[in-house]
Design a protein around this motif. Structure first.
Motif, mmCIF file in Angstrom:
data_model
loop_
_atom_site.group_PDB
_atom_site.id
_atom_site.type_symbol
_atom_site.label_atom_id
_atom_site.label_comp_id
_atom_site.label_asym_id
_atom_site.label_seq_id
_atom_site.Cartn_x
_atom_site.Cartn_y
_atom_site.Cartn_z
ATOM 1 N N ASP A 151 0.823 -1.213 0.000
ATOM 2 C CA ASP A 151 0.000 0.000 0.000
ATOM 3 C C ASP A 151 0.859 1.265 0.000
ATOM 4 O O ASP A 151 0.510 2.267 -0.621
ATOM 5 C CB ASP A 151 -0.935 0.003 1.214
ATOM 6 N N ARG A 156 -7.186 -4.025 -5.484
ATOM 7 C CA ARG A 156 -7.249 -2.748 -4.764
ATOM 8 C C ARG A 156 -7.643 -1.586 -5.680
ATOM 9 O O ARG A 156 -7.540 -0.420 -5.290
ATOM 10 C CB ARG A 156 -5.886 -2.441 -4.121
ATOM 11 N N VAL A 215 -10.149 1.161 -4.333
ATOM 12 C CA VAL A 215 -9.509 2.076 -3.379
ATOM 13 C C VAL A 215 -8.514 2.984 -4.096
ATOM 14 O O VAL A 215 -8.432 4.186 -3.813
ATOM 15 C CB VAL A 215 -8.809 1.280 -2.259
ATOM 16 N N ASP A 237 -10.023 1.172 6.169
ATOM 17 C CA ASP A 237 -9.018 1.026 5.120
ATOM 18 C C ASP A 237 -7.989 2.146 5.293
ATOM 19 O O ASP A 237 -8.263 3.311 5.008
ATOM 20 C CB ASP A 237 -9.669 1.114 3.737
#
Length: 487
Positions: free
Chosen positions: A19, A99, A102, A160
């Protein structure tokens, strides 16, 4: 710097390597579109400082015209980011497929943050042009405190974290912008908005910034462009390594950036007044002292970089050490160039300069891509960047010799030569430490070795880097400081 390094550690561990790398590369796509804003920021600072250096300047008119232009630019970048940028993120980039929802939200928040930062540019330029460095320092402290608050929220809320991180950074950007507006309105009497319909003024500002656009595009190219090339060949894990290296470099560069930002308005004002004697003195000293300030911070860090990364991050991504080394070496070179390009911009003669320097800097992209195709490791791409920085430095010196009759031989003698000798001496010590594995293995060893290496750097600076007059000046200042503290 300490808080920046601490926050980077916690963010990496809180978000995770994937991330963290994802945020750096996705945010980098938005940054690519800010080359237009960067060009305008340079032009805005130059024109405001130039007006302040004139006996009869018209600061409110210049400021208002710049605000109007930046608002329009923010919407231009919004259109580019929502079309070309959005397509690139979703189709071309090597990102985790699970992902993408997001990631697209993060991208939108990054766009909004980018727009706010663009509109903020004239207000930042106004504060720097008026040399209100104390406020600039206080706002940096505020930024640090806000980032600590973000860390606390990230560690406590079960949501998140990548998405929350992007939202909170946007909030910080908006509040910072608000503080800038309030300060300019209350403290700077000549910074006020007035209606401007002078098309000649807009053409003048846009013409200057149009040529500055080449340099800004090149800067984005060798910074974010190379990061994207790293992503194409090595994936987001290596982008995490690059992100860590860039954060270390940004933290260290704060020292030099603050020093140069305090001098930049004076360089422009000296050009406006055509005071060549003061201008030459500022160029020589700011180039030299910028390098010496940077080397005081970077050398002790680089000698024990592996230990610092382990202490700071625990397990860190592969190649972080090597990438950080080459990025910081490149930054050392660029500290010398900073006052040179500021002076070139102050003259207003930037058309040919920008075409040539932009072409040189953009060589980073094809050369890095070819290197990746040939199997070059990621840190090799940053070694290419160092070689291009050296060429760019030579080109800038040649332009200044034409524009303001800068004596290149004196610059080489009083700036480049002593700095090169210091670099050779410290490089020899660094290689010896690495070869015999004399790096710190404990915190006390790290403190002890840092003090020793800092003393070595200071000896090199006093013995090699400074002239006799500069040594007397420094010693006198230190003595006076000690006396004032004791008294």
């Amino acid at each position: 710097m300490v808080v920046s390094l601490f926050t980077s550690r916690v963010v990496l561990h809180t978000l995770g390597e994937q991330d963290f790398g994802t945020y750096n590369i996705v945010g980098g796509v938005v940054v690519m579109f800010t080359f237009i804003s960067s060009a305008m920021a340079t032009g805005t600072q130059r024109h405001l400082s130039y007006e302040l250096g004139k006996s009869e300047g018209n600061v409110p008119v210049i400021f208002s015209a710049c605000v109007n232009i930046h608002v329009c630019l923010a919407f231009v970048i919004l259109i580019l980011a929502e079309t070309i940028g959005l397509w690139f993120v979703n189709v071309k980039m090597n990102l985790p497929l699970d992902r993408m929802d997001v990631i697209n939200w993060i991208y939108q928040f990054s766009i909004l943050s980018c727009m706010v930062s663009i509109i903020q540019v004239p207000f930042t330029a106004a504060i720097l042009s008026h040399e209100r460095m104390s406020f600039y320092a206080y706002l940096s402290i505020y930024d640090v405190l806000m980032k600590l608050g973000i860390l606390y929220i990230l560690m406590t809320l079960l949501v998140d974290k990548l998405l929350l991180y992007a939202i909170l950074l946007l909030v910080v950007q908006i509040t910072t912008f608000t503080i800038y507006i309030i300060y300019c309105r209350v403290k700077l009497n000549d910074i006020k908005y007035v209606r401007i319909r002078d098309t000649k003024l807009y053409r003048k500002l846009l013409s200057f910034s149009g040529w500055a656009l080449f340099g800004s595009f090149a800067n984005v190219g060798y910074q974010q462009g190379v990061n994207i090339i790293v992503n194409l060949f090595f994936g987001v894990a290596l982008n995490a390594a690059v992100g860590i290296a860039n954060q270390i470099n940004s933290a260290v560069m704060q020292f030099v950036t603050g020093f140069q930002q305090a001098l930049n308005p004076q360089l422009v004002q000296a050009e406006a007044a055509k005071d060549r004697t003061r201008q030459m003195d500022l160029i020589f000293k700011s180039s030299k002292f910028s390098f010496l300030i940077m080397v005081c911070i970077t050398y002790p860090l680089l000698v024990n970089l592996d230990y610092i990364l382990r202490l700071w991050l625990g397990n860190y991504p592969t190649y972080t050490n090597d990438i950080c080394l080459f990025i910081m070496l490149g930054a050392l070179l660029e500290t010398i160039s900073g006052p040179l390009w500021v002076t070139i911009f102050a003259t207003g003669k930037i058309k040919i300069y920008q075409i040539i320097i932009s072409a040189i800097l953009l060589l980073n992209l094809p050369l890095s891509y070819i290197g990746g195709k040939l199997g070059m490791p990621p840190h090799g791409m940053y070694l290419i960047r160092i070689a291009i920085f050296i060429i760019a430095l030579v080109v800038r010196l040649n332009f200044l010799s034409r524009y303001i009759k800068l004596n290149n031989k004196l610059f080489l003698k009083y700036v480049i030569l002593p700095l090169f000798i210091i670099f050779v001496v410290l490089s020899g010590i660094y290689i010896t430490v690495q070869f015999f594995q004399m790096q710190a293995n404990s915190f006390m060893q790290f403190v002890y070795q840092t003090m020793i290496h800092l003393v070595i750097v200071l000896i090199c600076i006093m013995g090699i880097g400074l002239t006799h007059g500069e040594r007397i000046f420094v010693v006198t200042k230190v003595k006076n400081l000690i006396k004032s503290k004791w008294n």
